[in-house]
Design a protein around this motif. Structure first.
Motif, PDB file in Angstrom:
ATOM      1  N   ILE A  61       0.777  -1.383   0.102  1.00  0.00           N
ATOM      2  CA  ILE A  61      -0.240  -0.075   0.173  1.00  0.00           C
ATOM      3  C   ILE A  61       0.890   1.073  -0.127  1.00  0.00           C
ATOM      4  CG2 ILE A  61      -1.622   1.462   1.570  1.00  0.00           C
ATOM      5  CD1 ILE A  61      -2.818  -1.370   2.038  1.00  0.00           C
ATOM      6  N   PHE A  62       1.923   1.273   0.730  1.00  0.00           N
ATOM      7  CA  PHE A  62       2.922   2.318   0.869  1.00  0.00           C
ATOM      8  C   PHE A  62       3.730   2.448  -0.651  1.00  0.00           C
ATOM      9  CE2 PHE A  62       2.881   1.717   5.421  1.00  0.00           C
ATOM     10  CZ  PHE A  62       2.343   2.916   5.739  1.00  0.00           C
ATOM     11  N   ARG A  63       3.810   1.562  -1.214  1.00  0.00           N
ATOM     12  CA  ARG A  63       4.388   1.661  -2.767  1.00  0.00           C
ATOM     13  C   ARG A  63       3.319   2.210  -3.501  1.00  0.00           C
ATOM     14  NH1 ARG A  63       7.787  -3.502  -4.477  1.00  0.00           N
ATOM     15  NH2 ARG A  63       8.353  -1.783  -6.044  1.00  0.00           N
ATOM     16  N   TYR A  64       2.098   1.852  -3.377  1.00  0.00           N
ATOM     17  CA  TYR A  64       0.903   2.367  -4.309  1.00  0.00           C
ATOM     18  C   TYR A  64       0.931   3.896  -4.187  1.00  0.00           C
ATOM     19  CZ  TYR A  64      -0.430  -2.228  -5.927  1.00  0.00           C
ATOM     20  OH  TYR A  64      -0.492  -3.436  -6.486  1.00  0.00           O
ATOM     21  N   LEU A  65       0.975   4.173  -2.913  1.00  0.00           N
ATOM     22  CA  LEU A  65       0.751   5.607  -2.339  1.00  0.00           C
ATOM     23  C   LEU A  65       2.062   6.391  -2.895  1.00  0.00           C
ATOM     24  CD1 LEU A  65      -0.741   5.394   1.253  1.00  0.00           C
ATOM     25  CD2 LEU A  65      -2.116   6.186  -0.624  1.00  0.00           C
ATOM     26  N   GLY A  66       3.109   5.760  -2.718  1.00  0.00           N
ATOM     27  CA  GLY A  66       4.352   6.394  -3.295  1.00  0.00           C
ATOM     28  C   GLY A  66       4.208   6.651  -4.859  1.00  0.00           C
ATOM     29  N   THR A  67       3.663   5.760  -5.618  1.00  0.00           N
ATOM     30  CA  THR A  67       3.487   5.836  -6.994  1.00  0.00           C
ATOM     31  C   THR A  67       2.567   6.920  -7.308  1.00  0.00           C
ATOM     32  OG1 THR A  67       3.670   3.572  -7.363  1.00  0.00           O
ATOM     33  CG2 THR A  67       2.665   4.535  -9.232  1.00  0.00           C
ATOM     34  N   ALA A  68       1.552   7.224  -6.556  1.00  0.00           N
ATOM     35  CA  ALA A  68       0.429   8.237  -6.981  1.00  0.00           C
ATOM     36  C   ALA A  68       1.295   9.571  -6.489  1.00  0.00           C
ATOM     37  CB  ALA A  68      -0.516   7.840  -5.852  1.00  0.00           C
ATOM     38  N   VAL A  69       2.075   9.816  -5.386  1.00  0.00           N
ATOM     39  CA  VAL A  69       2.610  11.016  -5.091  1.00  0.00           C
ATOM     40  C   VAL A  69       3.754  11.294  -6.147  1.00  0.00           C
ATOM     41  CG1 VAL A  69       4.330  11.884  -3.495  1.00  0.00           C
ATOM     42  CG2 VAL A  69       2.164  10.826  -2.715  1.00  0.00           C
ATOM     43  N   GLY A  70       4.476  10.264  -6.580  1.00  0.00           N
ATOM     44  CA  GLY A  70       5.416  10.265  -7.715  1.00  0.00           C
ATOM     45  C   GLY A  70       4.811  10.854  -8.901  1.00  0.00           C
ATOM     46  N   LEU A  71       3.688  10.248  -9.214  1.00  0.00           N
ATOM     47  CA  LEU A  71       3.209  10.990 -10.574  1.00  0.00           C
ATOM     48  C   LEU A  71       2.623  12.036 -10.426  1.00  0.00           C
ATOM     49  CD1 LEU A  71       1.517   7.537 -11.772  1.00  0.00           C
ATOM     50  CD2 LEU A  71       3.599   8.541 -12.827  1.00  0.00           C
ATOM     51  N   SER A  72       1.877  12.523  -9.434  1.00  0.00           N
ATOM     52  CA  SER A  72       1.335  13.778  -9.131  1.00  0.00           C
ATOM     53  C   SER A  72       2.502  14.825  -9.042  1.00  0.00           C
ATOM     54  CB  SER A  72       0.790  13.866  -7.646  1.00  0.00           C
ATOM     55  OG  SER A  72      -0.465  12.874  -7.898  1.00  0.00           O
ATOM     56  N   GLY A  73       3.538  14.514  -8.450  1.00  0.00           N
ATOM     57  CA  GLY A  73       4.883  15.458  -8.432  1.00  0.00           C
ATOM     58  C   GLY A  73       5.450  15.499  -9.745  1.00  0.00           C
ATOM     59  N   THR A  74       5.400  14.496 -10.573  1.00  0.00           N
ATOM     60  CA  THR A  74       5.705  14.841 -12.153  1.00  0.00           C
ATOM     61  C   THR A  74       4.882  15.795 -12.642  1.00  0.00           C
ATOM     62  OG1 THR A  74       6.626  12.617 -12.016  1.00  0.00           O
ATOM     63  CG2 THR A  74       6.377  13.468 -14.118  1.00  0.00           C
ATOM     64  N   VAL A  75       3.685  15.578 -12.691  1.00  0.00           N
ATOM     65  CA  VAL A  75       2.667  16.468 -13.163  1.00  0.00           C
ATOM     66  C   VAL A  75       2.754  18.041 -12.967  1.00  0.00           C
ATOM     67  CG1 VAL A  75       0.305  17.093 -13.378  1.00  0.00           C
ATOM     68  CG2 VAL A  75       0.915  14.905 -13.800  1.00  0.00           C
ATOM     69  N   LEU A  76       3.218  18.157 -11.556  1.00  0.00           N
ATOM     70  CA  LEU A  76       3.319  19.417 -10.844  1.00  0.00           C
ATOM     71  C   LEU A  76       4.771  20.022 -11.328  1.00  0.00           C
ATOM     72  CD1 LEU A  76       2.260  19.121  -7.208  1.00  0.00           C
ATOM     73  CD2 LEU A  76       0.962  20.509  -8.979  1.00  0.00           C
ATOM     74  N   ALA A  77       5.363  19.269 -11.739  1.00  0.00           N
ATOM     75  CA  ALA A  77       6.769  19.806 -12.084  1.00  0.00           C
ATOM     76  C   ALA A  77       6.617  20.080 -13.486  1.00  0.00           C
ATOM     77  CB  ALA A  77       7.990  18.603 -11.788  1.00  0.00           C
ATOM     78  N   LEU A  78       5.925  19.470 -14.491  1.00  0.00           N
ATOM     79  CA  LEU A  78       5.874  19.451 -15.840  1.00  0.00           C
ATOM     80  C   LEU A  78       5.069  20.937 -15.830  1.00  0.00           C
ATOM     81  CD1 LEU A  78       5.385  16.033 -17.408  1.00  0.00           C
ATOM     82  CD2 LEU A  78       7.473  17.653 -17.608  1.00  0.00           C
ATOM     83  N   GLY A  79       3.948  21.110 -15.030  1.00  0.00           N
ATOM     84  CA  GLY A  79       3.296  22.444 -15.107  1.00  0.00           C
ATOM     85  C   GLY A  79       3.913  23.460 -14.686  1.00  0.00           C
ATOM     86  N   GLY A  80       4.868  23.285 -13.701  1.00  0.00           N
ATOM     87  CA  GLY A  80       5.923  24.424 -13.461  1.00  0.00           C
ATOM     88  C   GLY A  80       6.788  24.749 -14.441  1.00  0.00           C
ATOM     89  N   LEU A  81       7.313  23.735 -14.925  1.00  0.00           N
ATOM     90  CA  LEU A  81       8.233  24.038 -16.073  1.00  0.00           C
ATOM     91  C   LEU A  81       7.614  24.795 -17.148  1.00  0.00           C
ATOM     92  CD1 LEU A  81      11.253  23.573 -16.978  1.00  0.00           C
ATOM     93  CD2 LEU A  81      10.502  21.382 -18.014  1.00  0.00           C
TER      94      LEU A  81
END
Length: 85
Positions: A61-81
Motif C-alpha cells: 500500500i505504501f508503494r502504491y501511495l508512493g506511485t501516486a505521489v510520484g506521478l502527481s509530483g511529475t505532473v506538478l513539475a511539468l506544469g511548473g516548467l
C-alpha cells in the motif's frame, strides 16, 4: 513566474520522494510499514487495548501511495516548467 518556480520545486521534491518509496529504494516502503506498525502498537497500548492488532496497511500500500505521489509530483513539475518557460 513565481508560482511556476514553486510548482517546479515542489513537484520535483514530490516526484523524487514518491519514486523513492514506489521503487522501494533501500527498503523505504518496508521501513514505512515497520514505522506504522510500531505507531499502531504504541497507540493501542496508550488506549489500554492489549488485544490483537488490527492493521490494514502493508508495504504494498505504501508503494502504491508512493506511485501516486510520484506521478502527481511529475505532473506538478511539468506544469511548473511550462509556466517558467
Amino acid at each position: 513566474m513565481d508560482i511556476g518556480l514553486f510548482l517546479l520545486a515542489f513537484g520535483l521534491v514530490s516526484a523524487i520522494s514518491g519514486g523513492w518509496v514506489a521503487l522501494n529504494v533501500r527498503d523505504s516502503a518496508t521501513a514505512l510499514n515497520h514505522w506504522a506498525q510500531a505507531n499502531a502498537e504504541l497507540r493501542r497500548h496508550a488506549q489500554g487495548n492489549l488485544g490483537p492488532e488490527t492493521r490494514s496497511a502493508s508495504a504494498t500500500i505504501f508503494r502504491y501511495l508512493g506511485t501516486a505521489v510520484g506521478l502527481s509530483g511529475t505532473v506538478l513539475a511539468l506544469g511548473g516548467l511550462a509556466m517558467v518557460l
